[in-house]
Scaffold this motif. Sequence first.
Motif, PDB file in Angstrom:
ATOM      1  N   THR A 271      37.956  60.540   6.002  1.00  0.00           N
ATOM      2  CA  THR A 271      39.427  60.417   6.239  1.00  0.00           C
ATOM      3  C   THR A 271      39.879  61.173   7.453  1.00  0.00           C
ATOM      4  O   THR A 271      40.593  60.663   8.365  1.00  0.00           O
ATOM      5  CB  THR A 271      40.365  60.978   4.988  1.00  0.00           C
ATOM      6  OG1 THR A 271      39.770  62.292   4.478  1.00  0.00           O
ATOM      7  CG2 THR A 271      40.108  59.993   3.882  1.00  0.00           C
ATOM      8  N   LEU A 274      38.970  59.082  10.272  1.00  0.00           N
ATOM      9  CA  LEU A 274      39.549  57.708  10.357  1.00  0.00           C
ATOM     10  C   LEU A 274      41.267  58.074  10.538  1.00  0.00           C
ATOM     11  O   LEU A 274      41.943  56.975  10.803  1.00  0.00           O
ATOM     12  CB  LEU A 274      39.506  56.753   9.224  1.00  0.00           C
ATOM     13  CG  LEU A 274      38.223  56.026   9.304  1.00  0.00           C
ATOM     14  CD1 LEU A 274      37.875  55.313   7.994  1.00  0.00           C
ATOM     15  CD2 LEU A 274      37.688  55.293  10.299  1.00  0.00           C
ATOM     16  N   HIS A 275      41.502  59.232  10.694  1.00  0.00           N
ATOM     17  CA  HIS A 275      43.055  59.529  10.745  1.00  0.00           C
ATOM     18  C   HIS A 275      43.569  59.004  12.006  1.00  0.00           C
ATOM     19  O   HIS A 275      44.549  58.547  11.901  1.00  0.00           O
ATOM     20  CB  HIS A 275      43.071  61.123  10.413  1.00  0.00           C
ATOM     21  CG  HIS A 275      44.431  61.587  10.587  1.00  0.00           C
ATOM     22  ND1 HIS A 275      45.670  61.309   9.902  1.00  0.00           N
ATOM     23  CD2 HIS A 275      45.197  62.246  11.655  1.00  0.00           C
ATOM     24  CE1 HIS A 275      46.476  61.840  10.085  1.00  0.00           C
ATOM     25  NE2 HIS A 275      46.542  62.241  11.220  1.00  0.00           N
ATOM     26  N   SER A 276      42.999  59.217  12.984  1.00  0.00           N
ATOM     27  CA  SER A 276      43.460  59.058  14.426  1.00  0.00           C
ATOM     28  C   SER A 276      43.555  57.444  14.564  1.00  0.00           C
ATOM     29  O   SER A 276      44.508  57.019  15.089  1.00  0.00           O
ATOM     30  CB  SER A 276      42.513  59.664  15.600  1.00  0.00           C
ATOM     31  OG  SER A 276      41.152  59.130  15.433  1.00  0.00           O
ATOM     32  N   TYR A 277      42.437  56.858  13.889  1.00  0.00           N
ATOM     33  CA  TYR A 277      42.566  55.422  13.920  1.00  0.00           C
ATOM     34  C   TYR A 277      43.729  54.748  13.116  1.00  0.00           C
ATOM     35  O   TYR A 277      44.190  53.610  13.637  1.00  0.00           O
ATOM     36  CB  TYR A 277      41.099  54.765  13.363  1.00  0.00           C
ATOM     37  CG  TYR A 277      40.954  53.192  13.166  1.00  0.00           C
ATOM     38  CD1 TYR A 277      40.541  52.674  14.358  1.00  0.00           C
ATOM     39  CD2 TYR A 277      41.031  52.568  12.027  1.00  0.00           C
ATOM     40  CE1 TYR A 277      40.423  51.106  14.450  1.00  0.00           C
ATOM     41  CE2 TYR A 277      40.828  51.133  12.252  1.00  0.00           C
ATOM     42  CZ  TYR A 277      40.591  50.641  13.243  1.00  0.00           C
ATOM     43  OH  TYR A 277      40.516  48.994  13.278  1.00  0.00           O
ATOM     44  N   GLY A 278      43.946  55.238  12.208  1.00  0.00           N
ATOM     45  CA  GLY A 278      45.224  54.985  11.323  1.00  0.00           C
ATOM     46  C   GLY A 278      46.427  55.127  12.079  1.00  0.00           C
ATOM     47  O   GLY A 278      47.230  54.359  12.041  1.00  0.00           O
ATOM     48  N   LEU A 280      47.196  54.720  15.157  1.00  0.00           N
ATOM     49  CA  LEU A 280      47.484  53.748  16.011  1.00  0.00           C
ATOM     50  C   LEU A 280      48.281  52.803  15.567  1.00  0.00           C
ATOM     51  O   LEU A 280      49.025  52.116  16.372  1.00  0.00           O
ATOM     52  CB  LEU A 280      46.122  52.767  16.282  1.00  0.00           C
ATOM     53  CG  LEU A 280      45.039  53.664  16.981  1.00  0.00           C
ATOM     54  CD1 LEU A 280      43.516  52.819  17.142  1.00  0.00           C
ATOM     55  CD2 LEU A 280      45.430  54.240  18.449  1.00  0.00           C
ATOM     56  N   ASN A 281      48.360  52.378  14.392  1.00  0.00           N
ATOM     57  CA  ASN A 281      49.310  51.532  13.747  1.00  0.00           C
ATOM     58  C   ASN A 281      50.437  52.113  12.645  1.00  0.00           C
ATOM     59  O   ASN A 281      51.212  51.855  11.938  1.00  0.00           O
ATOM     60  CB  ASN A 281      48.827  50.395  12.896  1.00  0.00           C
ATOM     61  CG  ASN A 281      48.163  49.302  14.064  1.00  0.00           C
ATOM     62  OD1 ASN A 281      48.634  48.936  15.153  1.00  0.00           O
ATOM     63  ND2 ASN A 281      46.913  48.861  13.671  1.00  0.00           N
ATOM     64  N   ILE A 307      33.533  54.273   5.412  1.00  0.00           N
ATOM     65  CA  ILE A 307      34.159  54.047   6.703  1.00  0.00           C
ATOM     66  C   ILE A 307      34.274  52.466   6.592  1.00  0.00           C
ATOM     67  O   ILE A 307      35.661  52.143   6.981  1.00  0.00           O
ATOM     68  CB  ILE A 307      33.084  54.476   7.555  1.00  0.00           C
ATOM     69  CG1 ILE A 307      33.075  55.757   7.761  1.00  0.00           C
ATOM     70  CG2 ILE A 307      33.753  53.912   9.027  1.00  0.00           C
ATOM     71  CD1 ILE A 307      32.180  56.265   8.913  1.00  0.00           C
ATOM     72  N   LYS A 311      38.450  51.687   6.603  1.00  0.00           N
ATOM     73  CA  LYS A 311      38.521  50.902   7.885  1.00  0.00           C
ATOM     74  C   LYS A 311      39.330  49.372   7.550  1.00  0.00           C
ATOM     75  O   LYS A 311      40.430  49.148   8.131  1.00  0.00           O
ATOM     76  CB  LYS A 311      37.424  50.779   8.871  1.00  0.00           C
ATOM     77  CG  LYS A 311      37.672  50.157  10.109  1.00  0.00           C
ATOM     78  CD  LYS A 311      36.793  50.526  10.917  1.00  0.00           C
ATOM     79  CE  LYS A 311      36.802  50.029  12.411  1.00  0.00           C
ATOM     80  NZ  LYS A 311      36.759  48.573  12.393  1.00  0.00           N
ATOM     81  N   ILE A 314      42.929  50.021   6.269  1.00  0.00           N
ATOM     82  CA  ILE A 314      43.640  50.306   7.629  1.00  0.00           C
ATOM     83  C   ILE A 314      44.008  49.183   8.162  1.00  0.00           C
ATOM     84  O   ILE A 314      45.323  48.811   8.471  1.00  0.00           O
ATOM     85  CB  ILE A 314      43.294  51.344   8.288  1.00  0.00           C
ATOM     86  CG1 ILE A 314      43.222  52.814   7.499  1.00  0.00           C
ATOM     87  CG2 ILE A 314      43.972  51.499   9.545  1.00  0.00           C
ATOM     88  CD1 ILE A 314      42.230  53.645   8.297  1.00  0.00           C
ATOM     89  N   GLU A 315      43.176  48.340   8.432  1.00  0.00           N
ATOM     90  CA  GLU A 315      43.433  47.089   9.497  1.00  0.00           C
ATOM     91  C   GLU A 315      44.177  45.976   8.517  1.00  0.00           C
ATOM     92  O   GLU A 315      44.808  45.434   9.108  1.00  0.00           O
ATOM     93  CB  GLU A 315      42.070  46.557   9.709  1.00  0.00           C
ATOM     94  CG  GLU A 315      41.324  47.244  10.731  1.00  0.00           C
ATOM     95  CD  GLU A 315      40.053  46.982  11.033  1.00  0.00           C
ATOM     96  OE1 GLU A 315      39.601  46.041  10.028  1.00  0.00           O
ATOM     97  OE2 GLU A 315      39.231  47.278  11.746  1.00  0.00           O
TER      98      GLU A 315
END
Length: 412
Positions: A271, A274-278, A280-281, A307, A311, A314-315
């Motif tokens: 987590t 992937l925090h920074s990836y989340g 983004l939106n 992951i 992921k 999130i998408e």
Amino acid sequence: MKGIYTQINKKVYYIAMLIVISIMIMGVFIGNPRMGEHGGGFILHVTLVVILSVCLLLYPRYVTHVFRIILIIAASVYFYTLFFLYPETGSNFIFLCLIPIISILFFDAKLFYFSLLLNSISIMFTFSYIILIDQGNQFYFIKQDLTGNVINFIGSQVIIYCVFYLSYGRIKKQQLYYEKIKQTERLKISGQLAAAVAHEIRNPLTVVKGFLQLNEKDPSVSDDIKRHYTLMIGELNAAEHVISQLLSVAKPNNDQGTETVNAKNVLQTVTDLLHSYGLLNENNIELNVIEDCIIVVNPIEFKQLLINIIKNAIEASEIGDSVEITANMKNDFVEIKVIDYGQGMTEAEVGSLGTPFYSLKSKGTGLGMMICYNIAAKYKGTIDIQSSKGEGTTVTISFPSKNNTIGSKGRI
């Protein structure tokens, strides 16, 4: 159930229903004491025969839950009407006992319990009418041994329930077996694809990529041309990634060592990753793990599985939505749930997940979910996906706990 009605099954169904309808018509016109009267009772009998016949003939065209309920109600009304119209025919009571059998043909638990409840309520009113109003004048055979008839009715319902319970359980096991066969077939197809693609494409890609990298570093090449080279190298890297995924599906590395892993720590690491990836939106990841959840897996593969699943969540989420992740112990299993409130999936889309090259993403390959299924199966785990269109998706990942794994090995 719609898929059951193939061309041959339809023919068999219609032949069987025509026989049933013929018997009902014979009951109207052969030896019917009400036929000469042409009164309300005879007209009602004819009307119910027509209605039930139409329902039976239309059923294969409208195989829906609502139509099944209509069919059960129509059959119940028909048999109870016969019972009251022809009290001299004592065998009609047998049909009242057997009404729930109709719902068994649908292999639907809710419909069966509905039919059982409907029949029980109807028979209570029937017995009440015979005791309080009729008082055994017309239905003397019921009145003479009321207790015995009540016991017989209850016994028949219990027997019907046992038949349904056993047959329904067997059907469920067959469905599970069928799903395993489908999954095995998917793995077989992906293995064949991987073997063919990897050897035929990987080497030419490596050669092409090498020359592009060489030309990219050539000082005599203009910057515009170099940008084209960079773009082509990026696409070749993507192709190599797909090939690597195919190879991991076709030839999983079973020699990788397993370790005692705390799922809580791995989830925290994933987590954080992937925090920074989340963000983004504007998707926030909410992690809720209270107790330690110890399993025995390869930590790299376990992290890869998490992951991929997180992921995907999130998408699938809308802008600003949160992705909830929980983990706890349940019956000697570590149960991890990844919940999103995004667009969701239909039942057909959920059933196709894990199929090679089936993906709901515009640039997806469908191999990521297949790898997740393989990793879970490798460590005796399961992945269950519950989703509704427009309401989001819940992915439940279950792995045997460390104690459960040790106990299993000890029994072997």
